[in-house]
Structure formats: structure tokens, C-alpha cells
Design a protein around this motif. Structure first.
Motif, PDB file in Angstrom:
ATOM      1  N   UNK A  90      32.358 -15.825   1.892  1.00  0.00           N
ATOM      2  CA  UNK A  90      32.321 -14.170   1.562  1.00  0.00           C
ATOM      3  C   UNK A  90      31.624 -13.456   2.930  1.00  0.00           C
ATOM      4  N   UNK A  91      32.539 -12.596   3.346  1.00  0.00           N
ATOM      5  CA  UNK A  91      32.073 -11.452   4.650  1.00  0.00           C
ATOM      6  C   UNK A  91      31.904 -10.030   4.319  1.00  0.00           C
ATOM      7  N   UNK A  92      30.813  -9.801   3.812  1.00  0.00           N
ATOM      8  CA  UNK A  92      30.831  -8.290   3.487  1.00  0.00           C
ATOM      9  C   UNK A  92      30.597  -7.437   4.547  1.00  0.00           C
ATOM     10  N   UNK A  93      30.658  -7.950   5.530  1.00  0.00           N
ATOM     11  CA  UNK A  93      30.376  -7.103   7.009  1.00  0.00           C
ATOM     12  C   UNK A  93      31.763  -6.649   7.347  1.00  0.00           C
ATOM     13  N   UNK A  94      32.897  -7.161   7.146  1.00  0.00           N
ATOM     14  CA  UNK A  94      34.130  -6.588   7.259  1.00  0.00           C
ATOM     15  C   UNK A  94      34.492  -5.402   6.433  1.00  0.00           C
ATOM     16  N   UNK A  95      33.765  -4.897   5.392  1.00  0.00           N
ATOM     17  CA  UNK A  95      34.121  -3.920   4.531  1.00  0.00           C
ATOM     18  C   UNK A  95      32.997  -3.272   4.267  1.00  0.00           C
ATOM     19  N   UNK A  96      32.728  -1.883   4.504  1.00  0.00           N
ATOM     20  CA  UNK A  96      31.527  -1.148   3.940  1.00  0.00           C
ATOM     21  C   UNK A  96      31.753  -0.675   2.606  1.00  0.00           C
ATOM     22  N   UNK A  97      30.832  -0.499   1.605  1.00  0.00           N
ATOM     23  CA  UNK A  97      31.169   0.110   0.406  1.00  0.00           C
ATOM     24  C   UNK A  97      31.452   1.561   0.709  1.00  0.00           C
ATOM     25  N   UNK A  98      32.385   2.178   0.343  1.00  0.00           N
ATOM     26  CA  UNK A  98      32.983   3.615   0.397  1.00  0.00           C
ATOM     27  C   UNK A  98      31.866   4.507  -0.261  1.00  0.00           C
ATOM     28  N   UNK A  99      31.795   5.580   0.279  1.00  0.00           N
ATOM     29  CA  UNK A  99      30.768   6.658  -0.292  1.00  0.00           C
ATOM     30  C   UNK A  99      31.412   7.114  -1.685  1.00  0.00           C
TER      31      UNK A  99
ATOM     32  N   UNK B 146      25.166   5.260  -8.882  1.00  0.00           N
ATOM     33  CA  UNK B 146      23.782   4.849  -8.269  1.00  0.00           C
ATOM     34  C   UNK B 146      23.991   3.236  -8.332  1.00  0.00           C
ATOM     35  N   UNK B 147      23.656   2.606  -6.925  1.00  0.00           N
ATOM     36  CA  UNK B 147      23.517   1.438  -6.755  1.00  0.00           C
ATOM     37  C   UNK B 147      22.260   0.972  -6.194  1.00  0.00           C
ATOM     38  N   UNK B 148      21.892  -0.299  -6.459  1.00  0.00           N
ATOM     39  CA  UNK B 148      20.764  -0.773  -5.764  1.00  0.00           C
ATOM     40  C   UNK B 148      21.100  -1.144  -4.184  1.00  0.00           C
ATOM     41  N   UNK B 149      20.441  -0.679  -3.272  1.00  0.00           N
ATOM     42  CA  UNK B 149      21.167  -0.807  -1.910  1.00  0.00           C
ATOM     43  C   UNK B 149      20.844  -2.111  -1.441  1.00  0.00           C
ATOM     44  N   UNK B 150      19.863  -2.976  -1.982  1.00  0.00           N
ATOM     45  CA  UNK B 150      19.582  -4.298  -1.219  1.00  0.00           C
ATOM     46  C   UNK B 150      20.629  -5.233  -1.913  1.00  0.00           C
ATOM     47  N   UNK B 151      20.958  -4.934  -3.065  1.00  0.00           N
ATOM     48  CA  UNK B 151      22.070  -6.004  -3.660  1.00  0.00           C
ATOM     49  C   UNK B 151      23.431  -5.655  -3.012  1.00  0.00           C
ATOM     50  N   UNK B 152      23.610  -4.416  -2.722  1.00  0.00           N
ATOM     51  CA  UNK B 152      24.880  -4.031  -2.089  1.00  0.00           C
ATOM     52  C   UNK B 152      24.960  -4.663  -0.621  1.00  0.00           C
ATOM     53  N   UNK B 153      23.827  -4.639   0.119  1.00  0.00           N
ATOM     54  CA  UNK B 153      23.939  -5.085   1.410  1.00  0.00           C
ATOM     55  C   UNK B 153      24.110  -6.548   1.362  1.00  0.00           C
ATOM     56  N   UNK B 154      23.552  -7.365   0.364  1.00  0.00           N
ATOM     57  CA  UNK B 154      23.726  -8.965   0.268  1.00  0.00           C
ATOM     58  C   UNK B 154      25.074  -9.077  -0.172  1.00  0.00           C
ATOM     59  N   UNK B 155      25.716  -8.386  -0.679  1.00  0.00           N
ATOM     60  CA  UNK B 155      27.003  -8.410  -1.209  1.00  0.00           C
ATOM     61  C   UNK B 155      27.358  -9.974  -1.989  1.00  0.00           C
ATOM     62  N   UNK B 156      28.564 -10.116  -2.112  1.00  0.00           N
ATOM     63  CA  UNK B 156      28.707 -11.383  -2.890  1.00  0.00           C
ATOM     64  C   UNK B 156      28.869 -11.244  -4.307  1.00  0.00           C
ATOM     65  N   UNK B 157      28.824 -12.266  -5.360  1.00  0.00           N
ATOM     66  CA  UNK B 157      29.094 -12.072  -6.676  1.00  0.00           C
ATOM     67  C   UNK B 157      28.270 -11.222  -7.259  1.00  0.00           C
ATOM     68  N   UNK B 158      27.005 -11.088  -6.879  1.00  0.00           N
ATOM     69  CA  UNK B 158      25.928  -9.989  -7.696  1.00  0.00           C
ATOM     70  C   UNK B 158      26.426  -8.519  -7.532  1.00  0.00           C
TER      71      UNK B 158
ATOM     72  N   UNK C 208      42.560   1.894  -4.798  1.00  0.00           N
ATOM     73  CA  UNK C 208      41.383   2.701  -4.358  1.00  0.00           C
ATOM     74  C   UNK C 208      40.758   2.406  -3.110  1.00  0.00           C
ATOM     75  N   UNK C 209      39.722   3.138  -2.577  1.00  0.00           N
ATOM     76  CA  UNK C 209      39.047   3.107  -1.313  1.00  0.00           C
ATOM     77  C   UNK C 209      38.015   1.801  -1.464  1.00  0.00           C
ATOM     78  N   UNK C 210      37.937   1.182  -2.781  1.00  0.00           N
ATOM     79  CA  UNK C 210      36.988   0.335  -3.123  1.00  0.00           C
ATOM     80  C   UNK C 210      37.663  -1.081  -2.688  1.00  0.00           C
ATOM     81  N   UNK C 211      39.000  -0.990  -2.795  1.00  0.00           N
ATOM     82  CA  UNK C 211      39.697  -2.548  -2.794  1.00  0.00           C
ATOM     83  C   UNK C 211      39.344  -3.122  -1.411  1.00  0.00           C
ATOM     84  N   UNK C 212      39.246  -2.953  -0.302  1.00  0.00           N
ATOM     85  CA  UNK C 212      38.734  -3.746   0.804  1.00  0.00           C
ATOM     86  C   UNK C 212      37.335  -4.238   0.441  1.00  0.00           C
ATOM     87  N   UNK C 213      36.474  -3.339   0.048  1.00  0.00           N
ATOM     88  CA  UNK C 213      35.022  -3.912  -0.452  1.00  0.00           C
ATOM     89  C   UNK C 213      34.951  -4.968  -1.156  1.00  0.00           C
ATOM     90  N   UNK C 214      35.721  -4.959  -2.419  1.00  0.00           N
ATOM     91  CA  UNK C 214      35.881  -5.910  -3.424  1.00  0.00           C
ATOM     92  C   UNK C 214      36.261  -7.167  -2.873  1.00  0.00           C
TER      93      UNK C 214
END
Length: 112
Positions: free
Chosen positions: A1-10, A48-60, A102-108
Motif C-alpha cells: 500500500x502506498x498512500x503517498x501517491x494519491x492524496x485524499x481529494x477535498x 468529516x474524517x479522522x485525519x490520522x486515520x486518513x494519513x495512515x491509509x490502508x484498510x482502516x 470520481x475524484x476519489x478513485x486514485x486514492x482508493x
């Protein structure tokens, strides 16, 4: 998992609706709000999303984002009284759009 390649869109667009995604400080999200995410139907629609969880990425992170988007599916498709076939079709249609257009597909994809 490499969540650094795609940021969560606004924000993401599903059909005619735009949903704003706002990351909250973990202290506010869990200690004050007692939740990892929250959906507000609006208008405007906001998640609204918990920022720490989003930054950690992955299944959670995937689970939290998908959970909140499922609230949007329920609201947008008026599924409160829907039978199983209508409900399943609505989820399949919305998730196909989210994963493919959607704009979310790359992040997913980056968080699988």
C-alpha cells in the motif's frame, strides 16, 4: 500500500452532487465527536474524517471513507424503505461510479 501517491481529494462528485471531504484533528474526531467519520447530507453534503486515520491509509482508512460514502448512497438513493434488489442496485451503481469516475478513485486504489 502506498498512500503517498494519491492524496485524499477535498471533494468528490457523485452524479449531480458534490461531497466535501474534511479531515478533522483526531482529538476532535474521536474525543469530542466520538466517531471516526461523519456524513452530513446537507446541502451541501459533507463527510468529516479522522485525519490520522486518513494519513495512515490502508484498510482502516478505506473502511472509514467507504462507510461514510455508504451513508450518502442511502440518502441520495432514498433507500429507507427500499427492498433488497433496489438497495443492491443502488450500491452497485454508486460504487461503480466512485471507483471508475470520481475524484476519489486514485486514492482508493492507492490504499488497497
Amino acid at each position: 500500500m502506498d498512500n503517498t501517491t494519491a492524496a485524499l481529494p477535498q471533494s468528490i462528485t457523485i452524479g449531480y452532487q458534490t461531497i466535501t471531504l474534511i479531515q478533522l484533528d483526531t482529538m476532535i474526531s474521536t474525543n469530542v465527536g466520538e466517531q471516526l467519520g461523519s456524513y452530513i447530507a446537507g446541502p451541501p453534503a459533507i463527510i468529516y474524517l479522522d485525519k490520522t486515520i486518513i494519513e495512515q491509509g490502508g484498510p482502516v482508512a478505506l473502511n472509514v471513507v467507504m462507510h461514510e460514502l455508504n451513508h450518502h448512497v442511502e440518502y441520495a438513493a432514498s433507500l429507507e424503505e427500499a427492498d433488497e434488489e433496489i438497495r443492491v442496485t443502488a450500491y452497485a451503481n454508486m460504487w461503480t461510479e466512485i471507483w471508475t469516475r470520481s475524484e476519489l478513485r486514485d486514492w482508493l486504489k492507492a490504499n488497497i
